[in-house]
Structure formats: C-alpha cells, structure tokens
Design a protein around this motif. Sequence first.
Motif, short mmCIF file in Angstrom:
data_model
loop_
_atom_site.label_atom_id
_atom_site.label_comp_id
_atom_site.label_asym_id
_atom_site.label_seq_id
_atom_site.Cartn_x
_atom_site.Cartn_y
_atom_site.Cartn_z
N ASN A 84 0.83 -1.21 0.00
CA ASN A 84 0.00 0.00 0.00
C ASN A 84 0.87 1.27 0.00
OD1 ASN A 84 -2.51 -1.26 -0.08
ND2 ASN A 84 -2.59 -1.50 2.14
N LYS A 85 1.97 1.24 0.75
CA LYS A 85 2.88 2.39 0.77
C LYS A 85 3.47 2.62 -0.62
CE LYS A 85 4.33 2.20 5.64
NZ LYS A 85 5.49 1.97 6.54
N LYS A 87 2.18 1.70 -3.50
CA LYS A 87 1.12 2.16 -4.40
C LYS A 87 0.85 3.65 -4.20
CE LYS A 87 -1.45 -2.15 -5.14
NZ LYS A 87 -2.73 -2.87 -4.88
N ASN A 88 0.81 4.09 -2.93
CA ASN A 88 0.59 5.52 -2.65
C ASN A 88 1.72 6.38 -3.20
OD1 ASN A 88 -1.82 4.98 -1.33
ND2 ASN A 88 -0.86 4.82 0.68
N SER A 89 2.95 5.90 -3.05
CA SER A 89 4.10 6.65 -3.59
C SER A 89 4.04 6.74 -5.11
CB SER A 89 5.41 5.95 -3.16
OG SER A 89 5.56 5.97 -1.76
N THR A 91 1.32 6.66 -6.96
CA THR A 91 0.24 7.59 -7.30
C THR A 91 0.70 9.03 -7.16
OG1 THR A 91 -1.44 5.99 -6.58
CG2 THR A 91 -2.12 8.29 -6.75
N SER A 92 1.40 9.34 -6.05
CA SER A 92 1.90 10.70 -5.82
C SER A 92 2.89 11.12 -6.89
CB SER A 92 2.56 10.77 -4.44
OG SER A 92 3.11 12.04 -4.21
N LYS A 233 6.95 -2.96 -6.41
CA LYS A 233 5.56 -3.39 -6.28
C LYS A 233 5.40 -4.83 -6.78
CE LYS A 233 0.97 -2.24 -8.19
NZ LYS A 233 0.99 -3.15 -9.33
#
Length: 371
Positions: A84-85, A87-89, A91-92, A233
């Motif tokens: 999840n971390k 994936k968030n990175s 996206t950002s 990922k």
Amino acid sequence: MKKIGNIVILVLVLFFGYEGYAYLKFRSDNAVSDAAFIKSDSIALLSFKVKGKIKNMTKNEGDSIKKGEILARIDDKDFLVTLNKIKNSITSLKMSKSALEEKYARVTKELDLSEKIAKNNIVSYKSKIESLKLSIKANETKLSKLELDAKRYKRMLQEKLVAKNNYENILTAKNSLSDMILSQKQELDSVISNLNNVEDAATLSAIKKTSTKELNKTILALESKIKALNDDKEAIENKISYCNLIAPYDGIIAKKIANVDQVVSSGYPIYYVINPKKLHVEVLLSEKKLHGVKIGNLVSIKPDALDGKEYTGKVEKILPTSASTFSLVPRDIASGEFTKLDQRFTVRISLEKIDGLKVGMSANVAIKRSK
C-alpha cells in the motif's frame, strides 16, 4: 521294508535333485536380488519462498491433494502494508509527473511562439532599418543639392536676378527636407531600439528553453523513480503470492513437518507430498549378476509386505556408475591395503501395475536375462 526305504530315499534324492536343478536353472536364467525397493520420482519437499508466521494449514498426513490447491498460508499483513505504501508513492509521483508534463508542454509552446514572433520581428525591423538608411542617404543627397541651390538663389536675389518667391520656395523645400531627414533618423533610432529589444527577447527565450531541458530531466527522473517503485511493487506482489503454499500435483501428504503459528524461514520444510501413481522399482544389483541384464528385459517383483503377490515390469534403465562411486568417503587404494568388494549398480524397473504398492516397500526381484 528295506526295499520301500530305498524307494523313498530314491524319490527324495530325485525330488531334491530336481529342486536343486530348478533353483540353479532359475538363478542362471534370472538375475535375482532382494535389495529392491519401491520408489517414486514424485516426492516433493514443499516450503515457502518467504519467511513468516504460518497462519493456517489445510492438510494433514495422509490427506489427498489436488494440483493448484492451497495447502498452507503465511501471514501476509506486513507485505500488504508495504504494498500500500508503494502504491501511494507511485500515485503521488504520477500526479507530480503529470503536472510537470503539462507545465513543460505549456512553457514549450509559449517559448516556441515567442521565439517565432521574435525572429519575424527581427527580420522585419532589420529590413525597415535598411530601408530607412537608404531613404535618409538619398534625402541627404537631395538636401545637399538644395543647400547649394539656396546659396545660389540668395546670391542671385541680392543681384536681383531672380524673384524673391523663387528663393523662398527653395528655402521651404530645403527646410522641409531637413525636417523629414530628422524625422527619419528619429524613426531609425526607434526601430533600432525595437530591434535590440526583440533580440533581447529572443535571447531570453533561448535561456528559458534551457530551463525547459532541466524540467524535462526532472520528468525523466520521476519516470525512473516510478519504474523502480513498480519493480518493488511487483516484487512485493510476488512475495504475497509466495505466502500461499500450492500443491504442485495431485497426490497425498506423506509427512507434515511444521505447524500453525510456527515462524519459519524461507526454504523450511512444511510438507512432503507424493504422487502414488508414479511408482517404480530400484534394485541394487551385484556386478556379478549384471551379465545378460539389458533394458527391456522382463522382471518379476514380489513385495515383502504383500504375502508373495507378484508384479511384473521391465528394465527401464541401468545407471552407469556403481552405488559407491559418489560415496562421501571414497575408498583409498593408495596405501596398498585394498580389499576387493563386490560393487552394486542401480537398475530401474518400470511397473505394469501399482495397485497396493507403497513407496519404501522392499521386494525381491528376478530379472530375466537376455540370451
């Protein structure tokens, strides 16, 4: 009675003689060994590719399994948090990259337009400067002529050779042309100034274009970071999939090693599984018995555990080295203290039927020799 006794002795002698002949004949026609075992090529030691705490196990010893079935699971919570971390990175970084790409496209378009306009203006101003210079030069030539005419008419007026209005006409033309030249020179100065400004603007556009290269480098750097995070990922997703222990084929759980809530490292044994339908016989055959033993020879197999039940098979393979060849402690004959030992070779036998057989059973085999 003596006669009967002799007959009995003769019958016994004939019986045992026949049995002895049959035994020797059987041993002559067949390579016989009791060092045979039922084996399988489909014995697999299953283990996890990642370390962790076993969350659940679905099978016990003796249970049947199907290919692709999940046999055990490792707790994957930590892997999911990491995923999840990442994936968030990603996206950002994608949002930042998108914003920079929009800015790059807008600035590049503006600078290209500004550069195009500046180049057109430079050409236009340079053309106008050349035109003004030529016009000023021509007018200055005319002015010189008018000044000479004014001096000549003034002298002639003093001598009363011309009318006063003729002299005044010459002065008017001279002054008018002088004013025009002054105006043209002012216009020339203004155009030159405009040209300098446009050239400065063109230089500034070129400098700004250099800054867009830095912007593009930043975009490429973000692309590299996104690619690296995508690789991370994928690696984490693989680890999550490795948290499931999958049955490699249809078979049976032969042995269960680990237990639920046990923390295991990668490669730690969890289950031994076996495919009971892929069995064969391996026999360690003395080198003195190898004569006449060839691939394809018929074989009789009698497992010790099945009360003399007989199975049939064929010689499938004869291994090219003796069983002692790869011994951890090889025999040393350099000292001269050498005792010759009978070497044994592994013979693999395929089975026609496997009903009732289990891996590890011992058996007696008789291999029909080729003549």
